[in-house]
Design an enzyme around this catalytic site. Sequence first.
Site, mmCIF file in Angstrom:
data_model
loop_
_atom_site.group_PDB
_atom_site.id
_atom_site.type_symbol
_atom_site.label_atom_id
_atom_site.label_comp_id
_atom_site.label_asym_id
_atom_site.label_seq_id
_atom_site.Cartn_x
_atom_site.Cartn_y
_atom_site.Cartn_z
ATOM 1 N N ASP A 13 55.386 -25.256 -65.321
ATOM 2 C CA ASP A 13 56.736 -25.676 -65.752
ATOM 3 C C ASP A 13 56.676 -27.165 -66.096
ATOM 4 O O ASP A 13 56.323 -27.994 -65.249
ATOM 5 C CB ASP A 13 57.741 -25.404 -64.610
ATOM 6 C CG ASP A 13 59.193 -25.657 -65.031
ATOM 7 O OD1 ASP A 13 59.426 -26.559 -65.874
ATOM 8 O OD2 ASP A 13 60.082 -24.981 -64.500
ATOM 9 N N ASP A 107 59.686 -23.882 -71.750
ATOM 10 C CA ASP A 107 58.776 -24.749 -70.990
ATOM 11 C C ASP A 107 58.202 -24.120 -69.726
ATOM 12 O O ASP A 107 57.647 -24.817 -68.891
ATOM 13 C CB ASP A 107 59.437 -26.097 -70.667
ATOM 14 C CG ASP A 107 60.231 -26.069 -69.393
ATOM 15 O OD1 ASP A 107 60.829 -25.025 -69.091
ATOM 16 O OD2 ASP A 107 60.233 -27.093 -68.682
ATOM 17 N N GLU A 108 58.330 -22.811 -69.597
ATOM 18 C CA GLU A 108 57.752 -22.161 -68.412
ATOM 19 C C GLU A 108 56.822 -21.037 -68.859
ATOM 20 O O GLU A 108 57.173 -20.284 -69.772
ATOM 21 C CB GLU A 108 58.824 -21.480 -67.566
ATOM 22 C CG GLU A 108 59.861 -22.371 -66.949
ATOM 23 C CD GLU A 108 61.084 -21.548 -66.584
ATOM 24 O OE1 GLU A 108 61.265 -21.257 -65.401
ATOM 25 O OE2 GLU A 108 61.847 -21.191 -67.511
#
Length: 409
Positions: A13, A107-108
Site C-alpha cells: 500500500d 495504490d493497493e
Amino acid sequence: MAAVASRIILCVDMDAFFASVEQKTNPQLKGKPIGVIGSAKRTVITTASYEARKYGVKTGMNIWEAKKVCPQLILVIGNNEKYTHTCRELSEIYSQFTPDFEIYSVDEAFLDLTTTHHLFGGPESIGKSIKQTIQNIFGINCTVGIGPNILLAKLASDLGKPDGLQWIKPEDVESTLKDLPVNELWGIGSKIAEKLALLGIRTCGELGRAPSGFLRNKFGIYGEALKAMGMGICNRPIQTEPEDAKSIGHSMTLPKDIWERKEIEPYLLMLSEKVGRRARRHGYMGRTVALVIRYTDFETFSKQGMVLDFTDDTHVIYEKVLKILDGIKLKDKIRLLGVSLSTLICDPNQIPLIEEERKRNSLLQAMDYVNDKYGEFKLTWGSYIMQEKDAGVISPSWKPSGVKSVQVK
Ligand code: TTP
Ligand code: MG
C-alpha cells in the site's frame, strides 16, 4: 483431518499515494505539508502528505477545515494520469515475484507468495525488495504487510504505516487481534463499529469470542463473517487479472455532491457513453450493467441488472442504468457515480440482424469516428451538454481493467 497449509499473502500500500507522487514530481513540495484536491472547484482533500497529517489533515476534509488545522498547507490539484500510470507500472514489479497478484485499487495490491517465496529468500526479503524497487524507480515510499490471508496482510500494512514492513505470522494472530479496536480491521466501517459498541463489542478479541447465534441475530448472515473477521479468518482468494477484460467500467467523482435525478442523469449518460465507446473500440459486448454509487460519507455500493441481449450500445446501457437507479432509494447526496458492463463476449465483427439495430450501429460508428478524430464528446447527446464539466478525481476503486467490483446489495 489434515491441517490446511497456511498461505502467505503480501499487501503493498503506497504511503500518501497521490501526495507522494506530487512531491516526487515537484521537488519544491518535498518535506512540506500538502493536500491533494480533485480540481480547483472540488474542494475536498483526497489525501494529505504525512507532514500535513501531523497537524490533523485528513482525507475527506474540505479545504477550510484543513487550512484551519494546518494554515501552511499547500493545496495541489491532482493529476489522475500520473497515478494510474504509476499503478500500471507497479504490476511489472509484482509479476517478478508471483503470477498471482491482484491490483486491488489504485495504490493497493495483494500478492500470493505461498508457492514462490522460497525462490526469493522468503516473504520479508521480497517485501524489502519491492519497497526498494518502488523507491528506486518512483521515488515514493510504500508499506508492506504480510499475513496468512488478505485481511491480516492488509492489517499488517495498516499497522506498519508509514514506510514499514510488518509480518503477522499465524502464531501472532491471536495476540495482535486481542485488544485491537474492531474498526481497525479492513471492512469494518464506523457504522458497524458503532453498532458493535452498543452490544459491548469493541475489540476484535471480543468480536471473535461473541456467540455466532447472537451476531447472526443482530447482523443477519453478515454476523458470521464478522465473527470470522474478529478471529482473523478470511478465505477470499487473490483475484488475478484475467487475460481478457472481465468488465469495462468508468467512474467519476462529481464536481459537487448531487441528489436530484435531473442532475444525476447527464453523468450517467456520459459514463454509459464512455463504457459503450470503450466496448465498441475493443470489440466487446456485455449483458450485465452495474451502477456504482458513493455517498458523501464514502459509503459505496453497486447494483446490477441484465439487458436482454449482448450490447455495446450507449443508450441500451444508459436505459438499464436508469432502471437500476429507479430501484434505489437514495439516502444521501452522491459524490461518485460509476457504470460498468460485464459478462462480456469479444466479437468485433458481429453485425446485428435487425435493421433498426444496424442503423444504430452505423450512427454509433459515425459518432465514434468523429470523436476519435476530434476528441472525446465532440459529438454527443443533448442532455450531456447540460452538465457541469470537470475532470473529476480518480476513484479509489480505479483498476487497470475498469472499476473494481464493489459490494453488491
Ligand atoms: P489510501 O491508500 O487510502 O491513502 P493514501 O495512500 O493516501 O495514504 P496511506 O499512507 O494511509 O495509505 O488511498 C490511496 C489514494 O486514493 C490516495 O492517495 C488518494 C485516493 N483516495 C481518494 O481519491 N478518495 C478517497 O476517499 C480515498 C480514501 C483515497
Ligand atoms: Mg495508500
